[in-house]
Each structure stands twice: as structure tokens, then as C-alpha cells.
Design a protein around this motif. Structure first.
Motif, PDB file in Angstrom:
ATOM      1  N   ASP A  62       0.834  -1.206   0.000  1.00  0.00           N
ATOM      2  CA  ASP A  62       0.000   0.000   0.000  1.00  0.00           C
ATOM      3  C   ASP A  62       0.866   1.252   0.000  1.00  0.00           C
ATOM      4  O   ASP A  62       0.696   2.144  -0.845  1.00  0.00           O
ATOM      5  CB  ASP A  62      -0.909   0.016   1.234  1.00  0.00           C
ATOM      6  CG  ASP A  62      -2.085  -0.934   1.101  1.00  0.00           C
ATOM      7  OD1 ASP A  62      -2.377  -1.374  -0.016  1.00  0.00           O
ATOM      8  OD2 ASP A  62      -2.709  -1.234   2.136  1.00  0.00           O
ATOM      9  N   PHE A  63       1.779   1.334   0.941  1.00  0.00           N
ATOM     10  CA  PHE A  63       2.579   2.549   1.065  1.00  0.00           C
ATOM     11  C   PHE A  63       3.568   2.709  -0.084  1.00  0.00           C
ATOM     12  O   PHE A  63       3.948   3.829  -0.431  1.00  0.00           O
ATOM     13  CB  PHE A  63       3.282   2.597   2.425  1.00  0.00           C
ATOM     14  CG  PHE A  63       2.446   3.264   3.484  1.00  0.00           C
ATOM     15  CD1 PHE A  63       2.543   4.625   3.712  1.00  0.00           C
ATOM     16  CD2 PHE A  63       1.538   2.528   4.224  1.00  0.00           C
ATOM     17  CE1 PHE A  63       1.756   5.249   4.676  1.00  0.00           C
ATOM     18  CE2 PHE A  63       0.746   3.133   5.176  1.00  0.00           C
ATOM     19  CZ  PHE A  63       0.853   4.501   5.408  1.00  0.00           C
ATOM     20  N   TYR A 107       1.282   4.254  -2.629  1.00  0.00           N
ATOM     21  CA  TYR A 107       0.988   5.637  -2.227  1.00  0.00           C
ATOM     22  C   TYR A 107       2.174   6.543  -2.557  1.00  0.00           C
ATOM     23  O   TYR A 107       2.000   7.653  -3.067  1.00  0.00           O
ATOM     24  CB  TYR A 107       0.701   5.727  -0.728  1.00  0.00           C
ATOM     25  CG  TYR A 107      -0.449   4.891  -0.237  1.00  0.00           C
ATOM     26  CD1 TYR A 107      -1.477   4.488  -1.082  1.00  0.00           C
ATOM     27  CD2 TYR A 107      -0.516   4.475   1.107  1.00  0.00           C
ATOM     28  CE1 TYR A 107      -2.529   3.712  -0.614  1.00  0.00           C
ATOM     29  CE2 TYR A 107      -1.569   3.708   1.568  1.00  0.00           C
ATOM     30  CZ  TYR A 107      -2.561   3.323   0.710  1.00  0.00           C
ATOM     31  OH  TYR A 107      -3.597   2.551   1.174  1.00  0.00           O
ATOM     32  N   ASP A 108       3.371   6.063  -2.256  1.00  0.00           N
ATOM     33  CA  ASP A 108       4.571   6.849  -2.506  1.00  0.00           C
ATOM     34  C   ASP A 108       4.744   7.113  -4.003  1.00  0.00           C
ATOM     35  O   ASP A 108       5.055   8.239  -4.421  1.00  0.00           O
ATOM     36  CB  ASP A 108       5.797   6.116  -1.950  1.00  0.00           C
ATOM     37  CG  ASP A 108       7.069   6.938  -2.067  1.00  0.00           C
ATOM     38  OD1 ASP A 108       7.367   7.708  -1.128  1.00  0.00           O
ATOM     39  OD2 ASP A 108       7.777   6.815  -3.096  1.00  0.00           O
ATOM     40  N   CYS A 166       2.083   9.680  -5.236  1.00  0.00           N
ATOM     41  CA  CYS A 166       2.394  11.038  -4.792  1.00  0.00           C
ATOM     42  C   CYS A 166       3.586  11.600  -5.557  1.00  0.00           C
ATOM     43  O   CYS A 166       3.600  12.778  -5.930  1.00  0.00           O
ATOM     44  CB  CYS A 166       2.673  11.056  -3.289  1.00  0.00           C
ATOM     45  SG  CYS A 166       1.213  10.793  -2.259  1.00  0.00           S
ATOM     46  N   VAL A 221      -6.691   6.372  -4.468  1.00  0.00           N
ATOM     47  CA  VAL A 221      -5.943   5.166  -4.128  1.00  0.00           C
ATOM     48  C   VAL A 221      -6.792   4.291  -3.224  1.00  0.00           C
ATOM     49  O   VAL A 221      -7.684   4.777  -2.520  1.00  0.00           O
ATOM     50  CB  VAL A 221      -4.609   5.504  -3.425  1.00  0.00           C
ATOM     51  CG1 VAL A 221      -3.681   6.255  -4.364  1.00  0.00           C
ATOM     52  CG2 VAL A 221      -4.854   6.321  -2.158  1.00  0.00           C
ATOM     53  N   PHE A 279       0.043   8.382   6.651  1.00  0.00           N
ATOM     54  CA  PHE A 279      -0.384   8.638   5.286  1.00  0.00           C
ATOM     55  C   PHE A 279      -0.309  10.130   4.970  1.00  0.00           C
ATOM     56  O   PHE A 279       0.241  10.542   3.936  1.00  0.00           O
ATOM     57  CB  PHE A 279      -1.814   8.128   5.087  1.00  0.00           C
ATOM     58  CG  PHE A 279      -2.340   8.294   3.692  1.00  0.00           C
ATOM     59  CD1 PHE A 279      -2.196   7.277   2.758  1.00  0.00           C
ATOM     60  CD2 PHE A 279      -2.991   9.461   3.310  1.00  0.00           C
ATOM     61  CE1 PHE A 279      -2.686   7.416   1.472  1.00  0.00           C
ATOM     62  CE2 PHE A 279      -3.478   9.619   2.024  1.00  0.00           C
ATOM     63  CZ  PHE A 279      -3.329   8.594   1.101  1.00  0.00           C
ATOM     64  N   VAL A 296       1.924  12.222   2.074  1.00  0.00           N
ATOM     65  CA  VAL A 296       1.299  13.045   1.033  1.00  0.00           C
ATOM     66  C   VAL A 296       1.815  14.473   1.069  1.00  0.00           C
ATOM     67  O   VAL A 296       2.236  15.035   0.049  1.00  0.00           O
ATOM     68  CB  VAL A 296      -0.234  13.026   1.192  1.00  0.00           C
ATOM     69  CG1 VAL A 296      -0.892  13.999   0.217  1.00  0.00           C
ATOM     70  CG2 VAL A 296      -0.771  11.624   0.968  1.00  0.00           C
ATOM     71  N   LEU A 335      -9.570   8.726  -1.341  1.00  0.00           N
ATOM     72  CA  LEU A 335      -9.318   7.478  -0.637  1.00  0.00           C
ATOM     73  C   LEU A 335     -10.489   6.531  -0.860  1.00  0.00           C
ATOM     74  O   LEU A 335     -11.623   6.824  -0.460  1.00  0.00           O
ATOM     75  CB  LEU A 335      -9.138   7.744   0.865  1.00  0.00           C
ATOM     76  CG  LEU A 335      -8.106   8.822   1.229  1.00  0.00           C
ATOM     77  CD1 LEU A 335      -8.014   8.956   2.745  1.00  0.00           C
ATOM     78  CD2 LEU A 335      -6.751   8.499   0.635  1.00  0.00           C
TER      79      LEU A 335
END
Length: 216
Positions: free
Chosen positions: A59-60, A63-64, A67, A85, A101, A105, A117
Motif C-alpha cells: 500500500d505505502f 501511495y509513494d 504522490c 488510491v 499517510f 502526502v 481514498l
């Protein structure tokens, strides 16, 4: 593990269209895995990662990457658009998830209002109160909240009563097979009217033919 080491995870963007104008108004970031040059779909690796506990790491990572992508477009002066996401159920077991999170961001200079989200409705069945607290904190930071896969088998109007959503995403099952009949049309129409009364926008998932567009 090899995919993590070799940067084998990436994301693709599924476009969001305005049915009235045909304009692309945003996108959803979807995780993919690459192995020996082949693209592997989430259904083949997500269940395993949830079982062994690596889903939050993935997930992260996504996310990274998202972003970073959004920040790069801004740096290069390219047009901006909102991206959403997916949030896994395991994330809500971490009390520090919301702040972790948000820190990621804002570290890239991404405006929370541009990063939606998506939370699958089945997640709310498990622990509505705990997840509601996290969602409210996300809303305070300015993130749009999307109710994903609405109507996929766990629909509960209590969720719409207790939590404020910005967007409802109707599950693709409404538009395929036996659900694409008169009864299905009545149900879709009722959901759209209810969403309008609640001032919630709607998205229909899985629309890939003109026949489905005309149906909507």
C-alpha cells in the motif's frame, strides 16, 4: 519479495469520465506486479500479500509512487487531475495510519483534496466505529472519501447514514449479466436518486461499451 527488491510493483491509471462531456476528470491508481516482463493482475498477488502480512508494505509503496507522480506533474507544469488510491482493511488496524499517510502526502507537496481514498464497503461491516474515526480524521485533513464496490454483496444503508462520503462507486455487477435488467435499472435509479439527495456524487465502475453508456 523479489518484486519488492527489483521495483516490480507499479501502478496504472484507470480514467474517470464525465458521462455528459466525455472529459477525463480523474483516475484511480491500480497496483500491478511485473515478473519476467509479464504484467500480473492484483487478483493473483493481493490475496497472498494479505495472508502473509505484506499488504500494508505494498500500500505505502503505491501511495509513494502515486504522490511522486503527482508532484512530478506539478513540477513540470503539466495539467493536474485528481487521483484516488485504495485503502486496505489492514491499514485501519494501525492507530498511526492516518498521520503516516498524511505525512507522506504532504511531504511531496500534494494537496489532500486531489487524492481520493477508496474504501471498500465490506470493510465497514467489520468495525464501523473504529473505521469511522479514521475516516473523520481523513476528512478533517481534506481528503475526498469514496465508498468503493457499492452493491457488491455487503451493502448497508447504515454506512451511508453514519459516514459522510464524497463519492459512491457502483459495483460493476450492476451493469453486467443478469443484473443488467429491469430490476437492476430500478435499483441503479434509486441509488442515484438517494445519492443526489445526500449530495454524494456517483461513479459507475466497469463501463467499457457504448451500450452501457446509453444504459446509464
Amino acid at each position: 519479495m523479489q518484486a519488492f527488491s527489483d521495483d516490480g510493483f507499479y501502478f496504472v491509471l484507470q480514467p474517470l469520465f464525465d458521462i455528459r462531456t466525455g472529459e477525463i476528470t480523474g483516475a484511480e491508481a491500480l497496483a500491478r506486479m511485473r515478473s519476467t516482463g509479464e504484467e500480473i493482475m492484483p487478483g493473483e498477488f493481493i490475496p497472498l500479500m494479505e495472508t502473509v502480512g505484506d499488504i500494508t508494505r505494498l500500500d505505502f509503496l503505491i501511495y509513494d509512487k502515486v504522490c511522486r507522480y503527482m508532484a512530478d506533474r506539478k513540477r513540470r507544469g503539466l495539467s493536474s487531475f485528481s487521483v484516488s488510491v485504495n485503502i486496505s482493511r489492514e491499514e485501519f488496524k494501525n492507530a498511526g495510519f492516518v498521520d503516516d499517510f498524511h505525512r507522506l502526502v504532504t511531504g511531496y507537496g500534494v494537496d489532500p483534496k486531489d487524492l481520493g481514498l477508496e474504501i471498500t464497503e465490506s470493510i465497514f461491516v467489520e468495525n464501523l466505529m473504529e473505521i469511522s474515526d479514521a475516516v473523520n480524521r481523513f476528512r478533517e485533513y481534506g481528503y475526498p472519501i469514496l465508498l468503493d464496490d457499492f452493491g457488491s454483496g455487503f451493502s448497508s444503508l447504515n454506512v451511508l447514514k453514519d459516514i459522510s462520503f464524497d463519492i459512491i462507486k457502483l459495483d460493476r455487477s450492476f451493469f453486467y449479466g443478469k443484473n443488467n435488467n429491469r430490476q437492476g435499472r430500478y435499483i441503479v435509479e434509486a441509488i442515484l436518486k438517494l445519492a443526489a439527495q445526500l449530495h454524494i456524487r456517483t461513479v459507475a465502475e466497469g463501463i467499457d461499451s457504448m451500450r452501457q453508456v446509453q444504459y446509464l
